[in-house]
Design a protein around this motif. Structure first.
Motif: not given
Length: 162
Positions: A40-45
């Motif tokens: 998946l595309p990166p998601l910030p924490p």
């Protein structure tokens, strides 16, 4: 408070000082993994935390979400706007207060989180395989206590302060 109570309190603090860094580090390792592994595309924490809470509490409002996560409402609003733009969260007017909105996960969010959780499980399983049978049994036996601890911490954090 007598000496026995003071000694018991000191023992609890020592236990907490021993457990807290280990649990924090474990949570951090899990949070930082999974998204890439799921493709998946990166998601910030912070986005992942907000999304997880919306998935756990569909219909939650921004204020309640901010309180639950211990964040400022303005930061949560910014994060929610980004998640809406990515098609992961949808806003609906609150039927009881048209000025407020309720947040709901989209199907894409539910599918994406399922993929992330599967990746977490696989990452975790690979690491569990390196442990002894006794260590794995101890961790499995600790799961109900860890859930109860999470609930107690959440209640303590959201309880009105006197």
């Amino acid at each position: 408070m007598d000496a026995t109570d003071a000694a018991a309190d000191a023992a609890l603090v020592r236990e907490a000082r021993n457990l807290t860094p280990a649990l924090y580090a474990l949570g951090r390792v899990l949070r930082l993994g999974g998204v890439n592994e799921a493709g998946l595309p990166p998601l910030p924490p912070s986005d992942l935390e907000v999304l997880r809470q919306v998935l756990d509490s569909p219909g939650v409002g921004v204020g309640a979400l901010a309180q639950e996560l211990g964040l400022h409402a303005s930061n949560v609003s910014t994060t929610v706007r980004g998640l809406v733009a990515q098609g992961l969260v949808r806003r609906e007017p609150d039927p009881h207060d048209r000025r407020a909105v309720q947040l709901y996960p989209t199907m894409g969010a539910m599918q994406g989180m399922a993929m992330i959780e599967q990746a977490w499980a696989e990452i975790f399983a690979d690491s569990l395989a390196a442990l002894s049978r006794e260590e794995r049994a101890a961790l499995s036996a600790a799961a109900p206590a860890l859930r109860a601890l999470t609930s107690a911490l959440r209640s303590q954090r959201t309880a009105p302060r006197s």
